[in-house]
Design a protein around this motif. Sequence first.
Motif: not given
Length: 154
Positions: A45-60
């Motif tokens: 359960e998450s806001r979609r953008n929160d999860l996307l933000h976490i992944f993008l920061n780590i991937l970047n």
Amino acid sequence: LEESARVKLAVAETLSEALYLLSARLRHSGIVVEERLAADLPRIESRRNDLLHIFLNILNNAVDAMPDGGRLTVTSSLTDGRVVMGFADTGPGIPAKTLERIFEPLYTTKPSAQGTGLGLSVSLALARSLAGDIQVESVRGKGTSFRVRLPLAA
């Protein structure tokens, strides 16, 4: 749907979106992405953008760590009743003194044009807001591994 509403998400879909958004950057840096994702993981359960933000920061950060190419291994599993996403790079690793501080707001080792020092602190805050956490391990000369651990949707 209100942007701040939490929804039940399939982690793999959000991960695919993050990898797609960074695909040109990954390709340009000569980084090979290896995905080892568990099939049919329960939703979180998450806001979609929160999860996307976490992944993008780590991937970047992984891309920044491997400007001359390397391998990024992305994994997902169900471990101890949590969905765990792993991101392991073959970059130079993070020195122990730096590793202690990487989640501090405004702490960065990057040139000012490249980083604000907010990515990982924001990611950790978002993970904690979802009752999860982020763990990191790094070995000099071998690379760095992040694990995002999130509870299952109720």
